[in-house]
Design a protein around this motif. Structure first.
Motif, PDB file in Angstrom:
ATOM      1  N   VAL A  95       4.759   3.785 -11.475  1.00  0.00           N
ATOM      2  CA  VAL A  95       5.062   4.365 -10.067  1.00  0.00           C
ATOM      3  C   VAL A  95       3.869   5.481  -9.504  1.00  0.00           C
ATOM      4  O   VAL A  95       3.440   5.549  -8.560  1.00  0.00           O
ATOM      5  N   GLY A  96       3.260   5.910 -10.712  1.00  0.00           N
ATOM      6  CA  GLY A  96       1.892   6.683 -10.205  1.00  0.00           C
ATOM      7  C   GLY A  96       0.698   5.918  -9.553  1.00  0.00           C
ATOM      8  O   GLY A  96       0.286   6.357  -8.776  1.00  0.00           O
ATOM      9  N   VAL A  97       0.684   4.753 -10.368  1.00  0.00           N
ATOM     10  CA  VAL A  97      -0.389   3.851  -9.370  1.00  0.00           C
ATOM     11  C   VAL A  97      -0.189   3.492  -8.086  1.00  0.00           C
ATOM     12  O   VAL A  97      -0.887   3.573  -7.473  1.00  0.00           O
ATOM     13  N   MET A  98       1.273   3.383  -7.944  1.00  0.00           N
ATOM     14  CA  MET A  98       1.409   3.251  -6.426  1.00  0.00           C
ATOM     15  C   MET A  98       1.239   4.277  -5.404  1.00  0.00           C
ATOM     16  O   MET A  98       1.075   3.857  -4.267  1.00  0.00           O
ATOM     17  N   SER A  99       1.198   5.392  -5.925  1.00  0.00           N
ATOM     18  CA  SER A  99       1.040   6.641  -4.924  1.00  0.00           C
ATOM     19  C   SER A  99      -0.332   6.815  -4.909  1.00  0.00           C
ATOM     20  O   SER A  99      -0.692   7.992  -4.113  1.00  0.00           O
ATOM     21  N   GLU A 100      -1.361   6.235  -5.565  1.00  0.00           N
ATOM     22  CA  GLU A 100      -2.575   6.445  -5.478  1.00  0.00           C
ATOM     23  C   GLU A 100      -3.127   6.144  -4.140  1.00  0.00           C
ATOM     24  O   GLU A 100      -3.102   5.046  -3.689  1.00  0.00           O
TER      25      GLU A 100
ATOM     26  N   THR B  89       0.708  -0.901   0.210  1.00  0.00           N
ATOM     27  CA  THR B  89       0.048   0.008   0.136  1.00  0.00           C
ATOM     28  C   THR B  89       0.713   1.204   0.161  1.00  0.00           C
ATOM     29  O   THR B  89       2.301   1.082   0.131  1.00  0.00           O
ATOM     30  N   MET B  90       0.281   2.580  -0.192  1.00  0.00           N
ATOM     31  CA  MET B  90       1.046   3.435  -0.209  1.00  0.00           C
ATOM     32  C   MET B  90       2.033   3.811   1.052  1.00  0.00           C
ATOM     33  O   MET B  90       3.138   4.489   1.038  1.00  0.00           O
ATOM     34  N   ASN B  91       1.457   3.249   2.165  1.00  0.00           N
ATOM     35  CA  ASN B  91       1.922   3.682   3.656  1.00  0.00           C
ATOM     36  C   ASN B  91       2.815   2.308   4.223  1.00  0.00           C
ATOM     37  O   ASN B  91       3.262   2.372   5.282  1.00  0.00           O
ATOM     38  N   SER B  92       2.651   1.122   3.623  1.00  0.00           N
ATOM     39  CA  SER B  92       3.360  -0.266   4.095  1.00  0.00           C
ATOM     40  C   SER B  92       4.784  -0.262   3.890  1.00  0.00           C
ATOM     41  O   SER B  92       5.314   0.491   2.794  1.00  0.00           O
ATOM     42  N   ALA B  93       5.465  -1.195   4.536  1.00  0.00           N
ATOM     43  CA  ALA B  93       6.819  -1.317   4.425  1.00  0.00           C
ATOM     44  C   ALA B  93       7.151  -1.946   2.851  1.00  0.00           C
ATOM     45  O   ALA B  93       8.116  -1.313   2.448  1.00  0.00           O
ATOM     46  N   ALA B  94       6.158  -2.651   2.632  1.00  0.00           N
ATOM     47  CA  ALA B  94       6.532  -3.184   1.282  1.00  0.00           C
ATOM     48  C   ALA B  94       6.119  -2.047   0.090  1.00  0.00           C
ATOM     49  O   ALA B  94       6.873  -2.004  -0.951  1.00  0.00           O
TER      50      ALA B  94
END
Length: 265
Positions: free
Chosen positions: A241-246, A206-211
């Motif tokens: 990269v954009g998808v990851m930050s959504e 997720t946007m905030n997880s360690a992974a």
């Protein structure tokens, strides 16, 4: 003239890279819950332990607490991120050595642990055999490596495409095998070990997880290599990269396959 093959840490994932300690920290936070849960079942006070590819030393330090008054040897090819570890854990000995060195010999240990190392080695079978020889009779070996596992997003999702294709760059450059870990149970049986077990841990991205933090750093590190290899173009890379930050993005990370076994007394 024989061309020298690139190795993990030569350029890719070198410890002197500005963000390598941060990347390793994210990877550690991503995988330590599974590693500690498995090792906690095995570790006992007084054990002599070897932690191969110790990285930041988090597993080595945690093991030192579990096996006190036992000893832990933290082995890594590059120990610049480990030098302060014995100040906090006096029972930890830091050793700078290449696990692929054929002359390397430490004797035997009650517990040998190796995570995210063999998958990146071209001579992984030879190193596997060496590690099994370092396990004392009655002792344990715990081996873990990443595998490309099932993802939940559709095949056309740019993040999924980047995840699937970045493995090709790692294989081409340093020889990474993201399916190697599936062989551990069979290899351990063939080596004469008993009580063989295996499990897989697949943490959430997720946007905030360690992974999520790990993959943002990992792809950032590999960006130029991935693009130059041509497996992904710049448009797809930036879209991933954009998808990851959504907000609300969620996906499954690579799987961590851990296998363990006991050497017959």
């Amino acid at each position: 003239m024989t061309e020298i093959a690139e190795l993990y840490g030569d350029a890719l994932f070198a410890h002197d890279h500005d963000l390598e300690a941060v990347r390793l920290d994210a990877m550690t936070r991503m995988h330590d819950p599974a590693t500690q849960a498995r090792l906690q079942v095995i570790a006992r006070p007084g054990m002599r332990c070897l932690d191969v590819g110790a990285g930041l030393g988090r597993v080595s330090g945690w093991l030192a607490e579990q096996v006190a008054p036992g000893q832990v040897t933290a082995l890594d090819k590059d120990v610049r991120l480990l030098n302060a570890l014995p100040d906090v854990y006096p029972s930890v000995q830091v050793v700078a050595a290449d696990i692929s060195d054929k002359t390397l010999d430490f004797g035997t240990f009650d517990l040998v642990h190796c995570r995210m190392v063999l998958m990146h080695l071209r001579n992984r079978i030879e190193v596997f055999q060496k590690l099994t020889q370092w396990v004392a009779p009655g002792g344990w070996i715990v081996l873990a490596d990443a595998v490309h596992a099932t993802m939940v997003s559709p095949p056309e999702n740019p993040f999924r495409q980047l995840m699937e294709r970045h493995w090709r760059t790692l294989e081409k450059s340093i020889g990474t095998d993201n399916s190697w870990a599936w062989q551990y149970p069979e290899l351990l049986h063939e080596a004469g070990f008993v009580d063989v077990g295996v499990e897989m841990y697949q943490p959430p991205i997720t946007m905030n997880s360690a992974a999520g933090r790990f993959w943002a750093l990992n792809f950032g590190h590999l960006r130029d290599r991935i693009l130059s290899d041509g497996y992904v173009d710049e448009e797809l890379f930036e879209a991933a990269v954009g998808v990851m930050s959504e907000p609300g993005f969620t996906e499954l990370s690579m799987g961590l396959v851990t296998a363990w076994a006991r050497k017959k007394p």
